[in-house]
Scaffold this motif. Structure first.
Motif, PDB file in Angstrom:
ATOM      1  N   ASN A  50      53.700  33.877  40.003  1.00 18.08           N
ATOM      2  CA  ASN A  50      52.928  33.473  41.180  1.00 18.08           C
ATOM      3  C   ASN A  50      52.950  34.557  42.253  1.00 18.08           C
ATOM      4  N   LYS A  51      53.975  35.413  42.231  1.00 20.74           N
ATOM      5  CA  LYS A  51      54.090  36.459  43.241  1.00 20.74           C
ATOM      6  C   LYS A  51      53.025  37.533  43.093  1.00 20.74           C
ATOM      7  N   ILE A  52      52.435  37.649  41.896  1.00 22.78           N
ATOM      8  CA  ILE A  52      51.425  38.692  41.683  1.00 22.78           C
ATOM      9  C   ILE A  52      50.012  38.138  41.670  1.00 22.78           C
ATOM     10  N   CYS A  53      49.829  36.865  42.011  1.00 25.01           N
ATOM     11  CA  CYS A  53      48.500  36.242  41.956  1.00 25.01           C
ATOM     12  C   CYS A  53      47.669  36.495  43.201  1.00 25.01           C
ATOM     13  N   GLN A  54      48.197  37.254  44.161  1.00 23.35           N
ATOM     14  CA  GLN A  54      47.482  37.550  45.399  1.00 23.35           C
ATOM     15  C   GLN A  54      47.085  36.251  46.090  1.00 23.35           C
ATOM     16  N   ARG A  55      45.799  36.005  46.267  1.00 24.27           N
ATOM     17  CA  ARG A  55      45.415  34.855  47.088  1.00 24.27           C
ATOM     18  C   ARG A  55      45.599  33.522  46.378  1.00 24.27           C
ATOM     19  N   SER A  56      45.679  33.512  45.039  1.00 28.96           N
ATOM     20  CA  SER A  56      45.812  32.252  44.306  1.00 28.96           C
ATOM     21  C   SER A  56      47.268  31.803  44.271  1.00 28.96           C
ATOM     22  N   ASN A  57      47.483  30.531  44.542  1.00 28.05           N
ATOM     23  CA  ASN A  57      48.836  29.977  44.537  1.00 28.05           C
ATOM     24  C   ASN A  57      48.977  28.890  43.481  1.00 28.05           C
ATOM     25  N   ILE A  58      48.134  28.947  42.448  1.00 23.37           N
ATOM     26  CA  ILE A  58      48.079  27.845  41.486  1.00 23.37           C
ATOM     27  C   ILE A  58      49.405  27.662  40.753  1.00 23.37           C
ATOM     28  N   LEU A  59      50.100  28.753  40.428  1.00 25.55           N
ATOM     29  CA  LEU A  59      51.346  28.604  39.680  1.00 25.55           C
ATOM     30  C   LEU A  59      52.467  28.021  40.535  1.00 25.55           C
ATOM     31  N   TRP A 125      60.154  41.499  30.073  1.00 29.38           N
ATOM     32  CA  TRP A 125      58.765  41.798  30.434  1.00 29.38           C
ATOM     33  C   TRP A 125      58.515  41.550  31.920  1.00 29.38           C
ATOM     34  N   THR A 126      59.049  40.449  32.463  1.00 30.18           N
ATOM     35  CA  THR A 126      58.841  40.161  33.888  1.00 30.18           C
ATOM     36  C   THR A 126      59.491  41.228  34.760  1.00 30.18           C
ATOM     37  N   ARG A 127      60.630  41.792  34.326  1.00 28.95           N
ATOM     38  CA  ARG A 127      61.248  42.871  35.097  1.00 28.95           C
ATOM     39  C   ARG A 127      60.343  44.102  35.135  1.00 28.95           C
ATOM     40  N   GLU A 128      59.676  44.373  33.998  1.00 31.26           N
ATOM     41  CA  GLU A 128      58.776  45.519  33.935  1.00 31.26           C
ATOM     42  C   GLU A 128      57.589  45.337  34.874  1.00 31.26           C
ATOM     43  N   ILE A 129      56.989  44.143  34.887  1.00 37.62           N
ATOM     44  CA  ILE A 129      55.785  43.955  35.703  1.00 37.62           C
ATOM     45  C   ILE A 129      56.118  43.958  37.197  1.00 37.62           C
ATOM     46  N   LYS A 130      57.352  43.613  37.555  1.00 37.51           N
ATOM     47  CA  LYS A 130      57.739  43.665  38.964  1.00 37.51           C
ATOM     48  C   LYS A 130      57.646  45.087  39.499  1.00 37.51           C
ATOM     49  N   SER A 131      58.044  46.044  38.675  1.00 41.54           N
ATOM     50  CA  SER A 131      58.044  47.437  39.113  1.00 41.54           C
ATOM     51  C   SER A 131      56.651  48.063  39.082  1.00 41.54           C
ATOM     52  N   SER A 132      55.757  47.515  38.223  1.00 42.72           N
ATOM     53  CA  SER A 132      54.421  48.112  38.089  1.00 42.72           C
ATOM     54  C   SER A 132      53.397  47.547  39.056  1.00 42.72           C
ATOM     55  N   HIS A 133      53.638  46.371  39.635  1.00 42.71           N
ATOM     56  CA  HIS A 133      52.745  45.724  40.604  1.00 42.71           C
ATOM     57  C   HIS A 133      51.297  45.640  40.099  1.00 42.71           C
ATOM     58  N   PRO A 134      51.042  44.933  38.997  1.00 41.50           N
ATOM     59  CA  PRO A 134      49.666  44.837  38.483  1.00 41.50           C
ATOM     60  C   PRO A 134      48.758  44.080  39.450  1.00 41.50           C
ATOM     61  N   ILE A 135      47.474  44.444  39.415  1.00 41.06           N
ATOM     62  CA  ILE A 135      46.486  43.799  40.283  1.00 41.06           C
ATOM     63  C   ILE A 135      45.667  42.815  39.452  1.00 41.06           C
ATOM     64  N   ILE A 136      45.540  41.570  39.952  1.00 42.68           N
ATOM     65  CA  ILE A 136      44.731  40.558  39.261  1.00 42.68           C
ATOM     66  C   ILE A 136      43.287  40.703  39.705  1.00 42.68           C
ATOM     67  N   TRP A 137      42.365  40.825  38.750  1.00 41.57           N
ATOM     68  CA  TRP A 137      40.950  41.026  39.070  1.00 41.57           C
ATOM     69  C   TRP A 137      40.347  39.823  39.772  1.00 41.57           C
ATOM     70  N   GLU A 138      39.281  40.101  40.518  1.00 41.51           N
ATOM     71  CA  GLU A 138      38.552  39.038  41.213  1.00 41.51           C
ATOM     72  C   GLU A 138      38.017  37.968  40.264  1.00 41.51           C
ATOM     73  N   PRO A 139      37.411  38.331  39.123  1.00 41.78           N
ATOM     74  CA  PRO A 139      36.948  37.278  38.196  1.00 41.78           C
ATOM     75  C   PRO A 139      38.070  36.365  37.713  1.00 41.78           C
ATOM     76  N   VAL A 140      39.257  36.930  37.471  1.00 43.44           N
ATOM     77  CA  VAL A 140      40.381  36.100  37.020  1.00 43.44           C
ATOM     78  C   VAL A 140      40.833  35.179  38.148  1.00 43.44           C
ATOM     79  N   LEU A 141      40.850  35.683  39.367  1.00 49.69           N
ATOM     80  CA  LEU A 141      41.205  34.833  40.502  1.00 49.69           C
ATOM     81  C   LEU A 141      40.221  33.679  40.661  1.00 49.69           C
ATOM     82  N   MET A 142      38.949  33.945  40.405  1.00 55.28           N
ATOM     83  CA  MET A 142      37.947  32.880  40.465  1.00 55.28           C
ATOM     84  C   MET A 142      38.207  31.834  39.389  1.00 55.28           C
ATOM     85  N   MET A 143      38.596  32.294  38.208  1.00 56.17           N
ATOM     86  CA  MET A 143      38.911  31.355  37.136  1.00 56.17           C
ATOM     87  C   MET A 143      40.129  30.511  37.491  1.00 56.17           C
ATOM     88  N   LEU A 144      41.121  31.133  38.150  1.00 54.57           N
ATOM     89  CA  LEU A 144      42.293  30.375  38.580  1.00 54.57           C
ATOM     90  C   LEU A 144      41.910  29.331  39.623  1.00 54.57           C
TER      91      LEU A 144
END
Length: 395
Positions: A50-59, A125-144
Motif C-alpha cells: 500500500n505504501k507504493i500505491c501513491q494516491r490509491s489506498n485500496i490495500l 522481494w518486498t525488501r527489493e522493491i522498497k529500495s527501487s521505489h517503483p512507480i504505479i502507472w495511471e491506468p493501473v491506479l484507475m483500475m484500483l
C-alpha cells in the motif's frame, strides 16, 4: 440480622460474578477467531504494498471487518505468488524439507508450517522493491479505483484482485507497454475467478471487437436468417436447403462467416430468454446429427435451457448459477492465451472461461430454438459507454 445487614454486598457480588463469566466467554470467542500466521502475513504484505500505491489506498482496506480472507485463500495466495516470484526473480533455493516432520506438522496445525519458504521468497522481494521505489502507472491506479468502487458496493467478496494487480504492476514497472499488466491480470482472473470486469479492462476487451455475420450455408434448415445475416430464429416450417458438410442438420445452429487462427477477438450477442447456445466450433468439429456439442466433440460453448439452466458444456457439464443468466453476452477469444471467455455485457461480469491450447481454425457458433425472439449479433461499433472517471486512457 447479620444476613440482612450484608444483603447490600450480596447483590453486587452476584452481578460481578455474572460480568466475569461474560468476560471469560468473550475471551474464549476472541481466541476462536484469532488470526492465523498466513492471515497476518497477508495483512502485513498489503501494508507494505500500500505504501507504493501513491494516491490509491485500496490495500489499506485489507483485513478490515468487511474484508477478511479465509486461511485457505491466504495459503493459496502465498504459494502461488511465491512460485511466480521464484520464476521472475533469482533466489537461492530453499533447504530440502523433512517430509515426515512436514506431514506431522500439517496434521497438527492445519497446514500453517509449510508457508515458511514461500513467505521468505515474498519477504525478500518486498525488501527489493522498497529500495527501487517503483512507480504505479495511471491506468493501473484507475483500475484500483474501479476495484475499490466495486468492493465498497459489495460486488467483490474481497480485495484479492487488487492485491494481485499491485504485485503485477510492480513486477512490470520497467515495461513500456501499459497493456502488459492488464493482460496478465485479465488472463489470471478469467482462468480462476468470476468477478465484475473493471471499466478500464472492459474497454481493453472491447478494443478487440469484430464484425461477425451468420453463415446461411451452415444454418440448420429450421432456422430463419435475416437478410443482413445478423439475426436468426427458428421457423415454423423446415425450408429446403442443400445438404453439405458445412451445414448443421441436427442441432439448431449456425456458424459465423469469419474464422480465427490467431489474435484477440470479441463479439456481442443479444440472446433469448428460454434457450440459446454460444461459443466457438473447431474446424474439425462434426456438424451433422445430434452428437453432444461439448469439448470432446470440438465445441466450446455456453448453453441456456428452459430459461434458467445455464451451463458450460465441458465434460462433464459445468452448471452455472441461475443468477448469472444474461440478456446480452460478450464472447472474448484470446487465441494465443488459449482462452474463450463469456461476459454479461450489461453487468460487465465474467461468466465462464474455457482454457485450452488452440491449434486449428475456430468459428463463432450460434444456436437457438426460439420462434418469437431473435438471436441478434450486435454491430462491432455498438458498445456500452466508458465508465472511466475523466478522460479514458484506453480509447
Amino acid at each position: 440480622m447479620m444476613k440482612d445487614c450484608l444483603q447490600f454486598l450480596i447483590e453486587p457480588a452476584k452481578k460481578l460474578k455474572i460480568r466475569l463469566k461474560e468476560s471469560r466467554k468473550q475471551v474464549r470467542l476472541e481466541k476462536k477467531v484469532q488470526l492465523l500466521e498466513s492471515q497476518l502475513f497477508i495483512m502485513e504484505l498489503s501494508r507494505e504494498l500500500n505504501k507504493i500505491c501513491q494516491r490509491s489506498n485500496i490495500l489499506g482496506h485489507i483485513w478490515t471487518s468487511e474484508d477478511i480472507w479465509p486461511p485457505t485463500m491466504c495459503r493459496d495466495f502465498i504459494m502461488e505468488w511465491a512460485a511466480l516470484l521464484e520464476k521472475r526473480v533469482q533466489y537461492e533455493k530453499a533447504e530440502k524439507k523433512d517430509w515426515k516432520g512436514h506431514l506431522l506438522c500439517m496434521l497438527e496445525v492445519g497446514g500453517e508450517c509449510d508457508m515458511g519458504p514461500h513467505k521468505r521468497v515474498i519477504m525478500d522481494w518486498t525488501r527489493e522493491i522498497k529500495s527501487s521505489h517503483p512507480i504505479i502507472w495511471e491506468p493501473v491506479l484507475m483500475m484500483l479505483d474501479d476495484l475499490e468502487f466495486q468492493w465498497k458496493r459489495g460486488r467483490l467478496p474481497n480485495l484479492l484482485p487488487a492485491m494481485e494487480l499491485v504485485i503485477l504492476a510492480v513486477l512490470n514497472a520497467e515495461s513500456p507497454v501499459k497493456e502488459d499488466v492488464t493482460k496478465q491480470w485479465l488472463v489470471g482472473k478469467q482462468r480462476f475467478s468470476f468477478i465484475s470486469c473493471v471499466p478500464t479492462v472492459w474497454n481493453w476487451i472491447c478494443e478487440a471487437a469484430e464484425d461477425v455475420s451468420l453463415d446461411p450455408d451452415s444454418a440448420n434448415p429450421d432456422l430463419l436468417i435475416s437478410n443482413d445475416e445478423k439475426r436468426m430464429r427458428c421457423g415454423l416450417e423446415r425450408r429446403e436447403a442443400p445438404r453439405c458438410r458445412r451445414r448443421f442438420d441436427g442441432w439448431w445452429c449456425a456458424v459465423g462467416q469469419e474464422s480465427f487462427i490467431s489474435g484477440r477477438h470479441y463479439w456481442e450477442v443479444e440472446v433469448g430468454e428460454r434457450d440459446w447456445r454460444l461459443g466457438v466450433a473447431k474446424a474439425s468439429a462434426v456438424r451433422q446429427g445430434f452428437r453432444s456439442l461439448n469439448t470432446d466433440t470440438g465445441y466450446l460453448t455456453l448453453r441456456l435451457e428452459r430459461g434458467s439452466d445455464l451451463k458450460a458444456l465441458t465434460v462433464p457439464a459445468t452448471p452455472l448459477s441461475q443468477s448469472l443468466v444474461p440478456r446480452k453476452v460478450g464472447v472474448y477469444l484470446d487465441y494465443e492465451q488459449g482462452q474463450l471467455s463469456f461476459y454479461d455485457v450489461e453487468k460487465r461480469s465474467h461468466l465462464f472461461t474455457f482454457n485450452e491450447k488452440f491449434t486449428e481454425e475456430l468459428y463463432p457458433i450460434f444456436g437457438t430454438v426460439e420462434v418469437v425472439k431473435d438471436l441478434v449479433i450486435r454491430p462491432a461499433d455498438l458498445r456500452q459507454p466508458c465508465l472511466c472517471p475523466g478522460p479514458c486512457l484506453w480509447n
